[in-house]
Design an enzyme around this catalytic site. Structure first.
Site, PDB file in Angstrom:
ATOM      1  N   ASP A 111       0.895  -1.457  -0.373  1.00 25.91           N
ATOM      2  CA  ASP A 111       0.454   0.259   0.008  1.00 25.91           C
ATOM      3  C   ASP A 111       0.678   1.232   0.184  1.00 25.91           C
ATOM      4  O   ASP A 111       1.925   1.540   0.728  1.00 25.91           O
ATOM      5  CB  ASP A 111      -0.849  -0.027   0.983  1.00 25.91           C
ATOM      6  CG  ASP A 111      -1.270   1.640   1.888  1.00 25.91           C
ATOM      7  OD1 ASP A 111      -1.799   2.047   0.860  1.00 25.91           O
ATOM      8  OD2 ASP A 111      -2.325   1.361   2.492  1.00 25.91           O
TER       9      ASP A 111
ATOM     10  N   ASP B 240      -1.529  -1.049  -3.819  1.00 20.54           N
ATOM     11  CA  ASP B 240      -2.057  -0.863  -5.159  1.00 20.54           C
ATOM     12  C   ASP B 240      -1.596  -0.587  -6.296  1.00 20.54           C
ATOM     13  O   ASP B 240      -0.151  -1.482  -6.089  1.00 20.54           O
ATOM     14  CB  ASP B 240      -2.040   0.791  -5.030  1.00 20.54           C
ATOM     15  CG  ASP B 240      -1.156   1.251  -3.880  1.00 20.54           C
ATOM     16  OD1 ASP B 240       0.122   1.089  -4.034  1.00 20.54           O
ATOM     17  OD2 ASP B 240      -1.523   2.323  -2.826  1.00 20.54           O
TER      18      ASP B 240
ATOM     19  N   ASP C 260     -10.137 -17.761 -15.049  1.00 20.33           N
ATOM     20  CA  ASP C 260     -11.178 -17.935 -13.255  1.00 20.33           C
ATOM     21  C   ASP C 260     -12.350 -18.206 -14.061  1.00 20.33           C
ATOM     22  O   ASP C 260     -12.419 -18.340 -14.763  1.00 20.33           O
ATOM     23  CB  ASP C 260     -11.576 -16.424 -12.907  1.00 20.33           C
ATOM     24  CG  ASP C 260     -12.831 -16.040 -11.583  1.00 20.33           C
ATOM     25  OD1 ASP C 260     -11.289 -16.981 -10.296  1.00 20.33           O
ATOM     26  OD2 ASP C 260     -13.544 -16.595 -10.743  1.00 20.33           O
TER      27      ASP C 260
ATOM     28  N   GLU D 155      -7.918 -21.803 -14.948  1.00 16.92           N
ATOM     29  CA  GLU D 155      -8.583 -22.177 -13.755  1.00 16.92           C
ATOM     30  C   GLU D 155      -9.388 -23.370 -13.890  1.00 16.92           C
ATOM     31  O   GLU D 155     -10.491 -22.602 -14.140  1.00 16.92           O
ATOM     32  CB  GLU D 155      -8.980 -21.007 -12.877  1.00 16.92           C
ATOM     33  CG  GLU D 155      -8.543 -22.004 -11.450  1.00 16.92           C
ATOM     34  CD  GLU D 155      -9.950 -21.098 -10.299  1.00 16.92           C
ATOM     35  OE1 GLU D 155      -9.653 -21.697  -9.436  1.00 16.92           O
ATOM     36  OE2 GLU D 155     -10.373 -20.118 -10.725  1.00 16.92           O
TER      37      GLU D 155
HETATM   38  C1  GLC Z   1     -11.674 -18.506  -8.315  1.00 20.81           C
HETATM   39  C2  GLC Z   1     -10.657 -17.360  -7.962  1.00 20.81           C
HETATM   40  C3  GLC Z   1     -11.650 -16.764  -6.599  1.00 20.81           C
HETATM   41  C4  GLC Z   1     -13.130 -16.725  -6.743  1.00 20.81           C
HETATM   42  C5  GLC Z   1     -13.982 -17.290  -7.577  1.00 20.81           C
HETATM   43  C6  GLC Z   1     -14.913 -16.879  -8.038  1.00 20.81           C
HETATM   44  O1  GLC Z   1     -11.511 -19.695  -8.298  1.00 20.81           O
HETATM   45  O2  GLC Z   1      -9.689 -17.283  -8.065  1.00 20.81           O
HETATM   46  O3  GLC Z   1     -11.083 -16.055  -5.480  1.00 20.81           O
HETATM   47  O4  GLC Z   1     -13.584 -16.227  -5.543  1.00 20.81           O
HETATM   48  O5  GLC Z   1     -13.136 -17.880  -8.437  1.00 20.81           O
HETATM   49  O6  GLC Z   1     -14.595 -15.678  -8.910  1.00 20.81           O
END
Ligand code: GLC
Length: 521
Positions: free
Chosen positions: A23, A31, A204, A257
């Site tokens: 920060d 930031d 994500d 992910e």
């Molecule tokens: C993924 C992210 C997590 C988030 C979720 C919803 O798992 O890593 O932090 O809460 O998606 O977006």
């Protein structure tokens, strides 16, 4: 050698959770300027890319994973100009910048959702998933949200008399990629950032974007909590094809992910018309046990390679307890795990703070903020030993234990620190084609030892990690390229004996990277 799987990326990615990095403006939240000021430090450490968890405008119900404007920076983090400057200055130091891309949902405050919920006739109604109530008035199917616990994945919206889908918080409505206008708008988001110089994205929960349009009940959701959300529908691959075309046009990389337990299902989302890389989280779930690690590594490596996909390895992230915490607080184990992470076949992802050997913070009840219970691993990074640890304001979460002793400045001055171990591992990896892109074979040298051999042409390395309860002796195979030659310790988890011939003795919780040749001492 033409059938060898090629890594789409040779480097190591460093994950920054921007709220917790540094920060500079005194609001207690990290930031972009805080990241910019430490680019020299990251270049010194030797990582190749930084991935920033979401920096977009957001009401922060899920700390940025609820995006309200994909093409602006949240004022907590700075401005678009700050982002441009960060990207430019990272590039000057040879560092790539990857952003988080959140394709499965937006914030309920996003103008797209505001329009969508305004009326059944709104042109953006179909950008989200609206369904009539079940005959009994309840949710349209039995899906449960990931969090908060015990919540259906549907919320009823009184004004228009329908439910909307949200696989996470009610403030995170799921979008519908079967709607071509939504897909095109998401593609524009990628282009916006690629044109600003971003090098890649981490997508994500991207495995959730393809769904059966009938939204049938899911038997998995009847299983105990923790199993929810393993949707795996072939339509995801169709949506990935369009995303990949955008990435190809701009030369960017995407790691997804794909939070599925079966590594072959993760690998199925990787390919020339899909993701460049897919996260595999097996090591996050593995206890400190050699057989468990051999199984996770052997299975995932084989599953990825069989499908022509380059593996990835993750020990920690913003969603899981830190590796040191999982390994009972042991610094020795955290060090050895880092040796393995940075020498396995695959792209390693290092979560900021793991290179300091941080544990999770203990967060008192009155400071808990995350609806998903993940505050501990999101504690602020300590930069200096002094009070405040370099943070301009009281941080949004408490510091992790021993923050003064584990502060960056302290560890930079101490060649025996966890931080210096990471620096040596990163440098050694960069100079070894065997570690960056070589073949890999698991070796059975001792039941308590994880051992693997990496080779690329004349370059080879042997990695050993003792996950047992005792110090032990191992008999080593000859180097493939130099039969009869001894092995030298290139990197040791505790730094001991680096440059010396390896004796065969490996202390408990210790790991070594060995190179052929006799030691200089
Ligand atoms: C993924 C992210 C997590 C988030 C979720 C919803 O798992 O890593 O932090 O809460 O998606 O977006």
């Amino acid at each position: 050698m033409s059938d060898r799987v090629q890594p789409p990326f040779d480097g190591v990615v460093y994950q920054i959770y921007p709220r917790s990095f540094r920060d500079t403006d005194g609001d207690g939240v990290g930031d972009l300027e805080g990241i910019r000021r430490h680019l020299d430090h990251l270049a010194w450490l030797g990582v190749d890319a930084v991935w920033l968890s979401p920096i977009y405008r957001s009401p922060m119900a899920d700390f940025g994973y609820d995006v309200a404007d994909h093409t602006d920076v949240d004022p907590l983090f700075g401005t678009l100009e700050d982002a441009d400057r960060l990207i430019a200055e990272a590039h000057e130091r040879g560092l790539q910048v990857w952003l988080d891309f959140v394709p499965n949902h937006t914030s309920d405050q996003h103008p797209w959702f505001q329009a969508s919920r305004s009326s059944r006739d709104d042109p953006k109604r179909s950008w989200y998933v609206w369904r009539d109530p079940a005959p009994d008035g309840g949710p349209p199917n039995n899906w449960m949200a990931h969090f908060p616990p015990d919540r259906p994945a549907w919320t009823y919206d009184e004004p228009t008399g329908q439910y909307y889908l949200h696989q996470f918080l009610p403030q995170q409505p799921d979008v519908d990629w079967d709607e071509p206008e939504l897909a095109a708008a998401m593609h524009d988001v990628l282009r916006f950032w690629l044109e600003r110089g971003v090098d890649g994205f981490r997508a994500d929960v991207v495995h959730l974007i393809g769904r059966d349009p009938d939204y049938p009940d899911d038997p998995e959701h009847l299983l105990p909590a923790g199993r929810a959300g393993y949707h795996d529908h072939p339509r995801t691959l169709e949506h990935l094809r369009g995303i990949r075309a955008v990435m190809e046009a701009h030369g960017g990389l995407m790691v997804g992910e794909v939070n599925l337990p079966d590594p072959s299902r993760v690998a199925a989302h990787v390919g020339p018309e899909a993701l460049h890389l897919g996260f595999y989280f097996g090591l996050i779930g593995a206890p400190w046990d050699a057989a468990a690690w051999r199984e996770v590594i052997g299975d995932a490596d084989a599953a990825f390679l069989a499908q022509g996909a380059w593996p990835t390895w993750v020990l920690g992230n913003h969603d899981s307890p830190r590796p040191r915490t999982r390994f009972g607080g042991s610094e020795a184990r955290a060090r050895s795990a880092a040796v393995v992470l940075l020498t396995l076949r695959g792209v390693p992802f290092v979560y900021a703070g793991d290179e300091l050997g941080l544990e999770d913070a203990e967060v008192p009840d009155d400071r808990v903020v995350d609806p998903g219970g993940r505050d501990g691993c999101r504690a602020p990074l300590p930069w200096v030993p002094d009070e405040g640890h370099g943070w301009a304001g009281e941080p949004w979460l408490p510091f992790a234990p021993d923050a003064a002793a584990r502060a960056v400045a302290v560890q930079r001055d101490d060649p025996s620190s966890v931080l210096h171990l990471h620096r040596r591992l990163l440098a050694h990896r960069r100079d070894s084609p065997a570690l960056v892109r070589g073949d890999q074979g698991l070796l059975d040298l001792h039941p308590e030892v994880l051992a693997f051999h990496r080779t690329f042409a004349a370059d080879e390395r042997l990695v050993l990690c003792n996950l047992g309860d005792d110090d032990l002796e191992v008999d080593l195979p000859d180097p493939a390229n130099d039969p009869g030659a001894p092995w030298t310790i290139a990197v040791a988890s505790d730094g001991a004996g680096e440059g010396a011939t390896f004796s065969g003795r490996l202390a408990r919780d210790h790991a070594v990277v060995l190179a052929p040749g006799s030691g200089s001492r």
